[in-house]
Design a protein around this motif. Structure first.
Motif, PDB file in Angstrom:
ATOM      1  N   ASN A   1      46.533   2.470 -34.643  1.00 26.55           N
ATOM      2  CA  ASN A   1      46.723   1.830 -33.342  1.00 26.55           C
ATOM      3  C   ASN A   1      46.331   2.792 -32.233  1.00 26.55           C
ATOM      4  N   VAL A   2      45.435   2.337 -31.403  1.00 30.07           N
ATOM      5  CA  VAL A   2      44.994   3.158 -30.271  1.00 30.07           C
ATOM      6  C   VAL A   2      45.073   2.323 -29.001  1.00 30.07           C
ATOM      7  N   VAL A   3      45.205   3.005 -27.905  1.00 28.10           N
ATOM      8  CA  VAL A   3      45.242   2.338 -26.614  1.00 28.10           C
ATOM      9  C   VAL A   3      43.846   1.822 -26.295  1.00 28.10           C
ATOM     10  N   GLN A   4      43.748   0.526 -26.043  1.00 26.42           N
ATOM     11  CA  GLN A   4      42.473  -0.087 -25.699  1.00 26.42           C
ATOM     12  C   GLN A   4      42.244   0.040 -24.198  1.00 26.42           C
ATOM     13  N   THR A   5      41.403   0.961 -23.836  1.00 27.91           N
ATOM     14  CA  THR A   5      41.057   1.189 -22.438  1.00 27.91           C
ATOM     15  C   THR A   5      39.714   1.902 -22.410  1.00 27.91           C
ATOM     16  N   THR A   6      38.989   1.744 -21.372  1.00 26.10           N
ATOM     17  CA  THR A   6      37.689   2.402 -21.266  1.00 26.10           C
ATOM     18  C   THR A   6      37.894   3.896 -21.020  1.00 26.10           C
ATOM     19  N   THR A   7      37.235   4.709 -21.852  1.00 23.84           N
ATOM     20  CA  THR A   7      37.308   6.163 -21.725  1.00 23.84           C
ATOM     21  C   THR A   7      35.900   6.742 -21.718  1.00 23.84           C
ATOM     22  N   ASN A   8      35.792   7.977 -21.305  1.00 32.81           N
ATOM     23  CA  ASN A   8      34.537   8.724 -21.317  1.00 32.81           C
ATOM     24  C   ASN A   8      34.848  10.129 -21.842  1.00 32.81           C
ATOM     25  N   PRO A   9      35.041  10.266 -23.165  1.00 32.99           N
ATOM     26  CA  PRO A   9      35.452  11.566 -23.716  1.00 32.99           C
ATOM     27  C   PRO A   9      34.398  12.656 -23.506  1.00 32.99           C
ATOM     28  N   CYS A  10      34.905  13.846 -23.204  1.00 29.07           N
ATOM     29  CA  CYS A  10      34.013  14.994 -23.050  1.00 29.07           C
ATOM     30  C   CYS A  10      34.677  16.238 -23.632  1.00 29.07           C
ATOM     31  N   PHE A  11      33.854  17.191 -24.049  1.00 29.64           N
ATOM     32  CA  PHE A  11      34.311  18.415 -24.698  1.00 29.64           C
ATOM     33  C   PHE A  11      33.446  19.582 -24.234  1.00 29.64           C
ATOM     34  N   VAL A  12      34.041  20.768 -24.217  1.00 27.59           N
ATOM     35  CA  VAL A  12      33.286  21.988 -23.942  1.00 27.59           C
ATOM     36  C   VAL A  12      33.540  22.957 -25.086  1.00 27.59           C
ATOM     37  N   LEU A  13      32.453  23.412 -25.720  1.00 28.14           N
ATOM     38  CA  LEU A  13      32.511  24.403 -26.794  1.00 28.14           C
ATOM     39  C   LEU A  13      32.031  25.743 -26.283  1.00 28.14           C
ATOM     40  N   LYS A  14      32.688  26.802 -26.740  1.00 34.85           N
ATOM     41  CA  LYS A  14      32.250  28.168 -26.447  1.00 34.85           C
ATOM     42  C   LYS A  14      31.773  28.756 -27.774  1.00 34.85           C
ATOM     43  N   VAL A  15      30.515  29.154 -27.841  1.00 36.55           N
ATOM     44  CA  VAL A  15      29.932  29.747 -29.041  1.00 36.55           C
ATOM     45  C   VAL A  15      29.736  31.233 -28.769  1.00 36.55           C
ATOM     46  N   LYS A  16      30.351  32.064 -29.602  1.00 38.18           N
ATOM     47  CA  LYS A  16      30.365  33.505 -29.361  1.00 38.18           C
ATOM     48  C   LYS A  16      29.089  34.152 -29.902  1.00 38.18           C
ATOM     49  N   SER A  17      27.985  33.786 -29.280  1.00 36.98           N
ATOM     50  CA  SER A  17      26.660  34.300 -29.601  1.00 36.98           C
ATOM     51  C   SER A  17      25.725  33.931 -28.463  1.00 36.98           C
ATOM     52  N   LYS A  18      24.656  34.704 -28.294  1.00 35.52           N
ATOM     53  CA  LYS A  18      23.627  34.385 -27.310  1.00 35.52           C
ATOM     54  C   LYS A  18      22.341  33.898 -27.971  1.00 35.52           C
ATOM     55  N   LYS A  19      22.361  33.698 -29.313  1.00 39.80           N
ATOM     56  CA  LYS A  19      21.179  33.152 -29.968  1.00 39.80           C
ATOM     57  C   LYS A  19      20.957  31.707 -29.529  1.00 39.80           C
ATOM     58  N   PRO A  20      19.705  31.266 -29.566  1.00 42.19           N
ATOM     59  CA  PRO A  20      19.428  29.848 -29.255  1.00 42.19           C
ATOM     60  C   PRO A  20      20.199  28.941 -30.223  1.00 42.19           C
ATOM     61  N   ILE A  21      20.587  27.776 -29.732  1.00 42.77           N
ATOM     62  CA  ILE A  21      21.389  26.834 -30.516  1.00 42.77           C
ATOM     63  C   ILE A  21      20.591  25.548 -30.748  1.00 42.77           C
ATOM     64  N   GLU A  22      20.657  25.096 -32.005  1.00 36.41           N
ATOM     65  CA  GLU A  22      20.104  23.786 -32.379  1.00 36.41           C
ATOM     66  C   GLU A  22      21.290  22.923 -32.789  1.00 36.41           C
ATOM     67  N   ILE A  23      21.346  21.695 -32.300  1.00 38.07           N
ATOM     68  CA  ILE A  23      22.460  20.817 -32.613  1.00 38.07           C
ATOM     69  C   ILE A  23      21.976  19.637 -33.427  1.00 38.07           C
ATOM     70  N   ASN A  24      22.703  19.353 -34.512  1.00 35.86           N
ATOM     71  CA  ASN A  24      22.451  18.185 -35.357  1.00 35.86           C
ATOM     72  C   ASN A  24      23.679  17.287 -35.312  1.00 35.86           C
ATOM     73  N   GLY A  25      23.469  15.991 -35.527  1.00 35.41           N
ATOM     74  CA  GLY A  25      24.564  15.051 -35.640  1.00 35.41           C
ATOM     75  C   GLY A  25      24.878  14.287 -34.376  1.00 35.41           C
ATOM     76  N   LEU A  26      24.331  14.690 -33.264  1.00 38.58           N
ATOM     77  CA  LEU A  26      24.509  13.970 -32.006  1.00 38.58           C
ATOM     78  C   LEU A  26      23.136  13.567 -31.502  1.00 38.58           C
ATOM     79  N   PRO A  27      23.080  12.455 -30.761  1.00 35.06           N
ATOM     80  CA  PRO A  27      21.753  12.039 -30.246  1.00 35.06           C
ATOM     81  C   PRO A  27      21.186  13.020 -29.236  1.00 35.06           C
TER      82      PRO A  27
END
Length: 137
Positions: free
Chosen positions: A111-137
């Protein structure tokens, strides 16, 4: 104001990825405050990072000099019809030239609350190498 801009190493001669113990933190996650469409942004430079430093929801989790040794990723899941959407870091690979991060969107269960949401997240990656992301558009 919603923030609308929004993590390794191989020694083998064959350049095989190594599942890494690279450190990362999910600094922030919220059902509200993200964009109405799904996207992510990799933040690597000071001028981009300044946006995070000025966002009232995110600034408690970052320090001005964090960008010198870390990269950040802003993830917006877009408009959803209920609360409870989140992300899971499925796999991190560190290669000699980059980091490959596989992220999965997790739908709420039960059971979840039915309401319009706009979820957001911030990740901190402890490296300065370039990042490639898979799994998200």
């Amino acid at each position: 104001m919603a923030l609308c801009f929004l993590l390794f190493f191989s020694c083998s001669t064959q350049k095989q990825p190594l599942v890494s113990s690279l450190k990362y933190d999910i600094l922030f996650g919220n059902d509200y405050g993200g964009a109405s469409f799904q996207f992510y942004e990799i933040i690597t430079e000071q001028d981009e990072f300044t946006i995070l430093l000025t966002d009232d929801m995110i600034k408690p989790y970052v320090k001005k000099d964090d960008i010198e040794k870390n990269n950040f990723i802003l993830i917006n899941l877009g408009e959803k019809k209920s609360k409870g959407y989140t992300i899971k870091i499925q796999k991190i690979e560190e290669r000699s030239d980059k980091i490959i991060l596989t992220i999965k969107e997790i739908e709420p269960k039960g059971n979840v609350v039915q309401t319009t949401t706009n979820p957001c997240f911030v990740l901190k990656v402890k490296s300065k190498k370039p990042i490639e992301i898979n799994g998200l558009p």
